[in-house]
Scaffold this motif. Structure first.
Motif, PDB file in Angstrom:
ATOM      1  N   LYS A 107       0.823  -1.224   0.000  1.00 53.04           N
ATOM      2  CA  LYS A 107       0.000   0.000   0.000  1.00 53.04           C
ATOM      3  C   LYS A 107       0.852   1.268   0.000  1.00 53.04           C
ATOM      4  O   LYS A 107       0.323   2.373  -0.037  1.00 53.04           O
ATOM      5  CB  LYS A 107      -0.918   0.007   1.229  1.00 53.04           C
ATOM      6  CG  LYS A 107      -1.907  -1.157   1.263  1.00 53.04           C
ATOM      7  CD  LYS A 107      -2.417  -1.395   2.685  1.00 53.04           C
ATOM      8  CE  LYS A 107      -2.493  -2.874   3.003  1.00 53.04           C
ATOM      9  NZ  LYS A 107      -2.423  -3.154   4.439  1.00 53.04           N
ATOM     10  N   LEU A 108       2.165   1.115   0.065  1.00 51.82           N
ATOM     11  CA  LEU A 108       3.024   2.304   0.124  1.00 51.82           C
ATOM     12  C   LEU A 108       3.128   2.976  -1.240  1.00 51.82           C
ATOM     13  O   LEU A 108       3.000   2.329  -2.270  1.00 51.82           O
ATOM     14  CB  LEU A 108       4.425   1.901   0.596  1.00 51.82           C
ATOM     15  CG  LEU A 108       4.509   1.346   2.009  1.00 51.82           C
ATOM     16  CD1 LEU A 108       5.901   0.792   2.262  1.00 51.82           C
ATOM     17  CD2 LEU A 108       4.186   2.426   3.027  1.00 51.82           C
ATOM     18  N   PRO A 109       3.400   4.303  -1.258  1.00 53.34           N
ATOM     19  CA  PRO A 109       3.557   4.996  -2.537  1.00 53.34           C
ATOM     20  C   PRO A 109       4.823   4.519  -3.247  1.00 53.34           C
ATOM     21  O   PRO A 109       5.801   4.151  -2.600  1.00 53.34           O
ATOM     22  CB  PRO A 109       3.692   6.465  -2.129  1.00 53.34           C
ATOM     23  CG  PRO A 109       4.181   6.437  -0.711  1.00 53.34           C
ATOM     24  CD  PRO A 109       3.593   5.191  -0.100  1.00 53.34           C
ATOM     25  N   ALA A 110       4.803   4.531  -4.583  1.00 57.03           N
ATOM     26  CA  ALA A 110       5.974   4.128  -5.369  1.00 57.03           C
ATOM     27  C   ALA A 110       7.073   5.179  -5.236  1.00 57.03           C
ATOM     28  O   ALA A 110       6.791   6.334  -4.926  1.00 57.03           O
ATOM     29  CB  ALA A 110       5.577   3.955  -6.829  1.00 57.03           C
ATOM     30  N   PRO A 111       8.342   4.810  -5.459  1.00 59.83           N
ATOM     31  CA  PRO A 111       9.420   5.793  -5.375  1.00 59.83           C
ATOM     32  C   PRO A 111       9.191   6.908  -6.391  1.00 59.83           C
ATOM     33  O   PRO A 111       8.734   6.648  -7.502  1.00 59.83           O
ATOM     34  CB  PRO A 111      10.680   5.007  -5.742  1.00 59.83           C
ATOM     35  CG  PRO A 111      10.305   3.594  -5.906  1.00 59.83           C
ATOM     36  CD  PRO A 111       8.816   3.493  -5.892  1.00 59.83           C
TER      37      PRO A 111
END
Lengths: 176, 176
Positions: A160-164
């Motif tokens: 669920k984390l944002p992409a780099p």
């Protein structure tokens, strides 16, 4: 062996919980790199490891229905675009990746796994499993499987984390 | 969310245990990379991540009393010697590493962490802890600490493996 810490209580506010959480960063740094030092059959060479890094990222993007470009790969791999480009060319010339037109932006070229690429990835995952089993060979079976379960749970939680490179990061949580 | 697998039994010969072990490779590939996508304060840039890769390997070598050269770093990082050399130069020019003469071979130059390098590493570990706590924020506290404990146990178990480039590998274990 600096990080052999035994937990008796499981409260993070207690010193043992604190020591465990502090040492997590070091463990992560070593995990993947060292796992592939275990003896596996067939042995994994540096070229295979590099290709695997690339194929994994393309595969992961496909899984969540996003397109992966050479520039995106460079961001994920923390390498210069020219280095990412060479890694991609190697995968293409060996038949593991193909270039395709983006369905979202006609000026963009995106990367797709070929059947051979998928087969290489699955061979590599089998080698990683062998390495994991070798490294944990003296562990109680229940503990080994519990670790595998928690690794996957953690991997799911990171999905669920944002992409780099994404600027819309969620607000920082309050410090515990 | 392909890898959300629940374990009811803990016998590796059963399909659920098998599925868990098969998915470990994918989890490892994502673990470290994704962990640093969590919001931390101060935010971690790509430059910090690269420096951290380098400093971690130098630190790890020091811990087990081995000397780390630019060539050794390239092997560990799976990059060309010229790329490793640029990464090292960046760390030296920012005061995180210094070159020193090898105590084992006068013709070799080895790398050492400076005080600033050690401080950067410890700042980075603190950020990794923050990231871990963020990612596992919905987990039961006992499970989060159990995972941290098993990560460190695994990291300890890998410490006995041969270094990359070493040919004296132990014989392959029999297939389970």
């Amino acid at each position: 062996m600096r990080y052999t810490v035994r937990v008796i209580n499981t409260d993070a506010s207690m010193p043992q919980g604190e020591a465990l959480l502090d040492a997590v960063g070091t463990a992560f740094a070593r995990l993947r790199r060292r796992t592939m030092q275990a003896p596996v059959d067939p042995p994994v060479g540096p070229k295979d490891l590099k290709r695997n890094l690339v194929l994994n990222i393309v595969d992961e993007a496909t899984e969540v229905d996003t397109e992966m470009t050479v520039g995106g790969l460079a961001d994920h791999l923390l390498v210069d675009p020219s280095v990412a480009s060479r890694m991609v060319s190697d995968c293409i010339s060996h038949g593991y990746l193909i270039r395709a037109a983006s369905q979202q932006d006609g000026r963009r070229t995106v990367l797709h796994l070929t059947e051979e690429g998928t087969a290489l990835l699955s061979r590599f995952r089998h080698q990683q499993r062998q390495a994991f089993e070798y490294i944990t060979r003296d562990w109680p079976e229940a503990e080994r499987l519990e670790f595998a379960r928690l690794l996957l749970k953690y991997s799911d939680s990171t999905a669920k984390l944002p992409a780099p490179g994404t600027s819309n990061r969620p607000p920082l949580p309050p410090v515990a």
